[in-house]
Design a protein around this motif. Structure first.
Motif, PDB file in Angstrom:
ATOM      1  N   ASP A 702       0.832  -1.211   0.000  1.00 44.66           N
ATOM      2  CA  ASP A 702       0.000   0.000   0.000  1.00 44.66           C
ATOM      3  C   ASP A 702       0.861   1.253   0.000  1.00 44.66           C
ATOM      4  OD1 ASP A 702       1.060   0.015   2.503  1.00 44.66           O
ATOM      5  OD2 ASP A 702      -0.865   0.291   3.561  1.00 44.66           O
ATOM      6  N   CYS A 703       2.133   1.086  -0.254  1.00 46.44           N
ATOM      7  CA  CYS A 703       3.073   2.195  -0.402  1.00 46.44           C
ATOM      8  C   CYS A 703       3.279   2.945   0.913  1.00 46.44           C
ATOM      9  CB  CYS A 703       2.629   3.165  -1.507  1.00 46.44           C
ATOM     10  SG  CYS A 703       2.352   2.339  -3.078  1.00 46.44           S
ATOM     11  N   ALA A 704       3.123   2.217   2.016  1.00 48.72           N
ATOM     12  CA  ALA A 704       3.430   2.804   3.324  1.00 48.72           C
ATOM     13  C   ALA A 704       3.836   1.678   4.258  1.00 48.72           C
ATOM     14  CB  ALA A 704       2.207   3.530   3.878  1.00 48.72           C
ATOM     15  N   LEU A 705       4.704   2.010   5.219  1.00 50.02           N
ATOM     16  CA  LEU A 705       5.098   1.028   6.228  1.00 50.02           C
ATOM     17  C   LEU A 705       4.363   1.368   7.516  1.00 50.02           C
ATOM     18  CD1 LEU A 705       8.960   0.408   5.898  1.00 50.02           C
ATOM     19  CD2 LEU A 705       7.035  -0.990   5.094  1.00 50.02           C
ATOM     20  N   ASN A 706       3.486   0.473   7.923  1.00 51.27           N
ATOM     21  CA  ASN A 706       2.739   0.730   9.149  1.00 51.27           C
ATOM     22  C   ASN A 706       2.221  -0.580   9.719  1.00 51.27           C
ATOM     23  OD1 ASN A 706       0.589   0.051   7.497  1.00 51.27           O
ATOM     24  ND2 ASN A 706       0.219   2.197   6.952  1.00 51.27           N
ATOM     25  N   VAL A 707       1.364  -0.478  10.697  1.00 43.38           N
ATOM     26  CA  VAL A 707       0.892  -1.661  11.399  1.00 43.38           C
ATOM     27  C   VAL A 707       0.154  -2.610  10.458  1.00 43.38           C
ATOM     28  CG1 VAL A 707      -1.307  -0.643  12.158  1.00 43.38           C
ATOM     29  CG2 VAL A 707      -0.214  -2.466  13.542  1.00 43.38           C
ATOM     30  N   GLY A 708      -0.426  -2.048   9.387  1.00 45.73           N
ATOM     31  CA  GLY A 708      -1.131  -2.885   8.409  1.00 45.73           C
ATOM     32  C   GLY A 708      -0.224  -3.950   7.820  1.00 45.73           C
ATOM     33  N   ASP A 709       1.039  -3.604   7.607  1.00 40.61           N
ATOM     34  CA  ASP A 709       1.977  -4.594   7.063  1.00 40.61           C
ATOM     35  C   ASP A 709       2.226  -5.709   8.077  1.00 40.61           C
ATOM     36  OD1 ASP A 709       2.592  -3.281   4.483  1.00 40.61           O
ATOM     37  OD2 ASP A 709       3.335  -1.678   5.809  1.00 40.61           O
ATOM     38  N   CYS A 710       2.297  -5.332   9.404  1.00 40.62           N
ATOM     39  CA  CYS A 710       2.507  -6.352  10.441  1.00 40.62           C
ATOM     40  C   CYS A 710       1.320  -7.316  10.464  1.00 40.62           C
ATOM     41  CB  CYS A 710       2.633  -5.696  11.820  1.00 40.62           C
ATOM     42  SG  CYS A 710       3.884  -4.406  11.866  1.00 40.62           S
ATOM     43  N   VAL A 711       0.118  -6.755  10.426  1.00 34.88           N
ATOM     44  CA  VAL A 711      -1.087  -7.594  10.451  1.00 34.88           C
ATOM     45  C   VAL A 711      -1.099  -8.520   9.246  1.00 34.88           C
ATOM     46  CG1 VAL A 711      -3.625  -7.525  10.318  1.00 34.88           C
ATOM     47  CG2 VAL A 711      -2.373  -5.878  11.772  1.00 34.88           C
ATOM     48  N   TYR A 712      -0.745  -7.963   8.085  1.00 34.41           N
ATOM     49  CA  TYR A 712      -0.760  -8.734   6.843  1.00 34.41           C
ATOM     50  C   TYR A 712       0.195  -9.930   6.946  1.00 34.41           C
ATOM     51  CZ  TYR A 712      -1.064  -9.442   1.778  1.00 34.41           C
ATOM     52  OH  TYR A 712      -1.297  -9.959   0.536  1.00 34.41           O
ATOM     53  N   LEU A 713       1.381  -9.675   7.532  1.00 31.50           N
ATOM     54  CA  LEU A 713       2.379 -10.739   7.662  1.00 31.50           C
ATOM     55  C   LEU A 713       1.901 -11.823   8.635  1.00 31.50           C
ATOM     56  CD1 LEU A 713       5.757  -8.766   7.719  1.00 31.50           C
ATOM     57  CD2 LEU A 713       5.098 -10.548   6.082  1.00 31.50           C
ATOM     58  N   ILE A 714       1.295 -11.390   9.767  1.00 31.53           N
ATOM     59  CA  ILE A 714       0.829 -12.366  10.764  1.00 31.53           C
ATOM     60  C   ILE A 714      -0.284 -13.222  10.180  1.00 31.53           C
ATOM     61  CG2 ILE A 714      -0.428 -12.553  12.978  1.00 31.53           C
ATOM     62  CD1 ILE A 714       1.356 -10.092  13.835  1.00 31.53           C
ATOM     63  N   ASN A 715      -1.182 -12.579   9.421  1.00 29.82           N
ATOM     64  CA  ASN A 715      -2.234 -13.338   8.744  1.00 29.82           C
ATOM     65  C   ASN A 715      -1.651 -14.392   7.806  1.00 29.82           C
ATOM     66  OD1 ASN A 715      -4.706 -12.495   9.726  1.00 29.82           O
ATOM     67  ND2 ASN A 715      -4.683 -10.629   8.470  1.00 29.82           N
ATOM     68  N   PHE A 716      -0.597 -13.979   7.080  1.00 34.25           N
ATOM     69  CA  PHE A 716       0.022 -14.910   6.127  1.00 34.25           C
ATOM     70  C   PHE A 716       0.701 -16.073   6.847  1.00 34.25           C
ATOM     71  CE2 PHE A 716       4.109 -16.021   3.991  1.00 34.25           C
ATOM     72  CZ  PHE A 716       3.574 -16.819   2.999  1.00 34.25           C
ATOM     73  N   VAL A 717       1.439 -15.746   7.926  1.00 30.56           N
ATOM     74  CA  VAL A 717       2.240 -16.772   8.594  1.00 30.56           C
ATOM     75  C   VAL A 717       1.352 -17.730   9.397  1.00 30.56           C
ATOM     76  CG1 VAL A 717       4.048 -17.168  10.334  1.00 30.56           C
ATOM     77  CG2 VAL A 717       4.290 -15.308   8.666  1.00 30.56           C
ATOM     78  N   PHE A 718       0.316 -17.169  10.095  1.00 32.47           N
ATOM     79  CA  PHE A 718      -0.447 -18.026  11.015  1.00 32.47           C
ATOM     80  C   PHE A 718      -1.849 -18.374  10.534  1.00 32.47           C
ATOM     81  CE2 PHE A 718       2.591 -15.781  13.866  1.00 32.47           C
ATOM     82  CZ  PHE A 718       3.292 -16.895  14.306  1.00 32.47           C
ATOM     83  N   LYS A 719      -2.402 -17.613   9.612  1.00 27.69           N
ATOM     84  CA  LYS A 719      -3.822 -17.807   9.324  1.00 27.69           C
ATOM     85  C   LYS A 719      -4.086 -18.070   7.859  1.00 27.69           C
ATOM     86  CE  LYS A 719      -5.269 -14.911  13.196  1.00 27.69           C
ATOM     87  NZ  LYS A 719      -5.912 -13.644  13.618  1.00 27.69           N
ATOM     88  N   ASN A 720      -3.024 -18.522   7.139  1.00 30.30           N
ATOM     89  CA  ASN A 720      -3.245 -18.872   5.745  1.00 30.30           C
ATOM     90  C   ASN A 720      -3.693 -17.684   4.891  1.00 30.30           C
ATOM     91  OD1 ASN A 720      -2.648 -21.072   4.337  1.00 30.30           O
ATOM     92  ND2 ASN A 720      -4.482 -22.264   4.856  1.00 30.30           N
ATOM     93  N   GLY A 721      -3.293 -16.485   5.331  1.00 30.77           N
ATOM     94  CA  GLY A 721      -3.656 -15.286   4.573  1.00 30.77           C
ATOM     95  C   GLY A 721      -2.915 -15.212   3.252  1.00 30.77           C
ATOM     96  N   ASP A 722      -3.210 -14.142   2.465  1.00 25.02           N
ATOM     97  CA  ASP A 722      -2.551 -13.971   1.163  1.00 25.02           C
ATOM     98  C   ASP A 722      -1.041 -13.760   1.358  1.00 25.02           C
ATOM     99  OD1 ASP A 722      -4.939 -14.179  -0.154  1.00 25.02           O
ATOM    100  OD2 ASP A 722      -5.293 -11.995  -0.193  1.00 25.02           O
ATOM    101  N   PRO A 723      -0.244 -14.253   0.434  1.00 23.82           N
ATOM    102  CA  PRO A 723       1.218 -14.022   0.543  1.00 23.82           C
ATOM    103  C   PRO A 723       1.541 -12.545   0.311  1.00 23.82           C
ATOM    104  CG  PRO A 723       0.679 -15.110  -1.527  1.00 23.82           C
ATOM    105  CD  PRO A 723      -0.606 -15.025  -0.752  1.00 23.82           C
TER     106      PRO A 723
END
Ligand SMILES: [Zn+2]
Length: 729
Positions: A702-723
């Protein structure tokens, strides 16, 4: 040959009574002779050119002569000859039915015949064309005899056959190099067709002594006021070395003892007034032949003889087994005696393949002088001798235009030719150099050789590719002009580093010479010599030593013909190339520079580094990470902080290889896991370090570094979220 053209007096020599005193260094005399050599008059040049018709009209390559029988009657009063020359050859092509030989138009042919009877012929353009009675195929033999007479043409200073006098006495001599044999006898007048042997039979007034090549077979009194003298040369011989010397000579003999039980005669045919006078000078020959035999292998014509005969040409000529020489002090000098003796190996035993390569004769003969002096007087004298005749002018040793005799025998083929061998010796080392001479002899004796054939022998012996050496010295012009500087710096790890800079200033061709160069460092413990291989116009060398140098000398023993000078060590970039990089990987390399003055800074003066890389101006370190890939060219300049005229530049070309992006790899550890989320949280909330590649850390793109990126990564690693996807920071 050794040339001095009809020089009336030689001021550095003093002739007095029966002794000749040499004033000064013989090598200086040598040089003086060259520098003062008289040029021929235009008339002489034109006359010479007449005999230099191109060989292209002949069919010399279609046959091979193995024997000549030269039977001449010489009429000294009328200055004419009549001859009967038998030519015995073999075809080198199938269907050979005519043989074209060289013979001057100034002679008149009476007939040409063989065992089948008279043969038809034509004579013109200085060629004799004989129609054989039957055609012959490759390897098959033919022969014919040419009957002719007349006054042989004399061709200026390079005379073929001369009727002159000395002291009121008749003197008949020949000098046929390079293409004068045809002026007095029919022959295939080209260096590559050596006859296996030659008979020389001369009938002349009984008062005249006849000297020639090889061994005297007989001398028969004809009972009519004439005698017939029969010489046999049984070693292969090229046409221009067949020679006559006829005069009421005083004859004296000496011996060369080449083993306890074997010896070879030395024969001297001197002007009667020089009978006693000549003996001390030619008396050096037994020792001189022994010295050269030690260096080059045994004297080539050991079953025959060596000797000298006087003639009135102003120089000396290496006729096979019997050098012709002037009776002036020039002809008696050790240098000239050694030069002509050296030719017996180099020129006579091995002859230049054609006149473009005349240095194969003359450069070797000059170097024979130096090697003789080295063996007799030592290394220092050898160098003194060589240094006295360096050639500083232009032109190439390879003679491009051989239609003018004066081109062929210019000073360059002698002096620079001799220096080529001197330099080659240092390039390959003594052992390989002298082994090369031995192998060259073994491979080419009784034949001819070109520069390239000699080069191939030296390359085989040394294992070195020497194309650069022969190309620059034989085909190039002039010589290097070196300028050098150095800086000595203590090495923190111990010892010293010597930073040497060598550049070549000449604008001539080649613009730089590749050569190994000796560098002598002066130190408290004495001189140390290192060799560097200089193959660039501007070059830096770093030499690790255990001594500090207080001064240096470039090429102290003068193994290179050159000029040189020194300068202050200013500032030089030592790094010749930089390492390549990889996209998304950290890059680090240094442009090393040394200054002899003080502090300096670096900058990019041309081109650009990949995005994300930087050059540190103080340390000259290039570092950083780039998301780009491809080829990059840039120039680094280093400049003294206080004096902008002290600077150096270096241009570099590097590749940055492409690499696969790892979106989400915020901590740059090569994978995506919970650690990346933790790294991002630290960065965003706790002032932790920056992600290495922002585009990878921007996991949700999303062209910004913020908490959204952390959430996105946790979703990917633990909850089968999008890569994660590649971001847009
Ligand atoms: Zn010579």
């Amino acid at each position: 040959m050794a040339i001095i053209v009809l020089l009336p007096t030689v001021p550095v020599w003093a002739d007095s009574g029966s002794t000749v005193e040499l004033e000064g260094n013989p090598a200086e005399v040598h040089r003086w002779l060259w520098e003062n050599k008289l040029q021929p008059s235009l008339g002489q040049k034109q006359a010479t050119a007449l005999s230099l018709d191109a060989q292209t009209a002949a069919n010399w390559q279609e046959y091979d002569v193995y024997f000549y029988s030269i039977d001449l009657t010489v009429y000294h009063l009328s200055a004419t000859i009549s001859g009967r020359v038998g030519i015995y050859g073999r075809a080198t092509v199938d269907g050979l039915d005519t043989v074209k030989v060289n013979l001057s138009d100034s002679l008149t042919i009476d007939s040409v015949y063989n065992s089948s009877g008279n043969l038809t012929f034509t004579h013109g353009g200085n060629y004799l064309t004989v129609n054989l009675d039957a055609s012959v195929n490759t390897g098959e033999g033919f022969d014919f005899t040419v009957v002719y007479s007349g006054h042989p043409e004399s061709s200026g200073s390079f005379a073929g056959f001369r009727f002159t006098s000395n002291g009121g006495l008749h003197l008949i001599t020949t000098l046929s190099e390079p293409m004068g044999a045809r002026s007095w006898w029919p022959c295939n007048d080209i260096t590559t067709d050596k006859a296996d042997s030659v008979d020389i039979i001369v009938t002349v007034d009984a008062s005249l002594v006849v000297a020639s090549n090889g061994l005297l077979e007989s001398d028969i009194d004809n009972g009519d006021g004439t005698h017939t003298v029969y010489w046999k040369e049984r070693y292969p011989i090229v046409t221009y070395l067949v020679s006559l010397a006829i005069h009421p000579y005083a004859v004296w003999y000496d011996w060369y003892h080449y083993s306890p039980t074997d010896s070879m005669p030395l024969e001297f045919y001197v002007y009667p007034s020089h009978d006693a006078y000549s003996r001390p000078f030619f008396g050096v020959l037994p020792e001189m032949i022994g010295i050269m035999a030690d260096v080059f292998g045994e004297y080539p014509f050991i079953d025959e003889k060596y000797g000298c005969s006087h003639f009135d040409w102003g120089g000396a000529m290496e006729h096979q087994t019997l050098t012709s020489t002037t009776s002036s002090s020039f002809g008696y000098s050790d240098d000239v005696v050694a030069h002509e003796l050296g030719h017996q190996w180099w020129g006579d035993m091995i002859t230049c393949g054609d006149w473009h390569h005349i240095w194969i004769n003359e450069g070797f003969a000059v170097y024979s002088e130096a090697l003789y002096h080295e063996a007799k007087y030592g290394t220092n004298y050898y160098h003194t001798y060589m240094n006295a005749f360096e050639y500083t002018g232009g032109g190439s040793i390879y003679i491009h235009d051989t239609t003018d005799v004066w081109n062929i025998f210019g000073a360059i083929v002698y002096d620079k030719g001799g220096w080529v061998l001197h330099m080659l010796r240092h390039v390959v080392g003594d052992a390989d150099f002298f082994q090369s001479l031995a192998d060259y002899r073994a491979q080419y004796q009784w034949k001819t050789a070109t520069t390239e054939e000699f080069q191939a022998v030296v390359e085989t012996v040394s294992g070195m590719d020497l194309e650069w050496f022969f190309e620059q010295w034989i085909y190039g012009t002039f010589r290097p002009i070196y300028r050098h500087s150095y800086l000595a710096e203590e090495n923190p790890a111990g010892g010293w580093n010597l930073y040497l800079h060598v550049r070549q200033l000449q604008a001539t061709s080649p613009t730089f010479f590749t050569m190994p160069i000796d560098i002598r460092f002066e130190t408290l413990s004495g001189p140390h010599t290192e060799m560097v291989f200089n193959d660039r116009q501007n070059q830096n060398f770093v030499i690790a030593t255990d001594y500090e140098a207080s001064g240096i000398t470039l090429d102290p023993n003068r193994w290179i013909t050159r000029t040189e000078s020194s300068e202050f060590y200013t500032i030089h970039i030592l790094t010749e190339s930089l390492s390549d990089g990889v996209q998304y990987e950290y890059y680090h390399d240094t442009v090393v520079a040394k200054s002899g003055q003080g502090s300096f800074f670096c900058r990019i003066s041309d081109g650009a580094l990949p995005d994300g890389w930087e050059l540190d101006s103080a340390t000259c370190i290039i570092s950083g990470m780039t998301s780009d890939s491809g080829s990059y060219a840039f120039t680094v300049e280093v400049m003294d902080e206080n004096n902008s005229s002290y600077s150096d530049t270096a241009s570099y070309a590097i590749e940055v290889a492409g690499s696969v992006a790892i979106p989400g790899d915020a901590n740059f550890d090569g994978g995506v896991d919970v650690g990346d989320a933790v790294y991002l949280i630290n960065f965003i909330f706790k002032n932790g370090p920056d992600p290495q590649i922002l585009d990878w850390a921007d996991a949700n793109a999303d062209c910004a570094l913020n908490v959204g990126d952390c959430v996105y990564l946790i979703n990917f690693v633990f909850k089968n979220g999008d890569p994660p996807v590649l971001g847009c920071m």
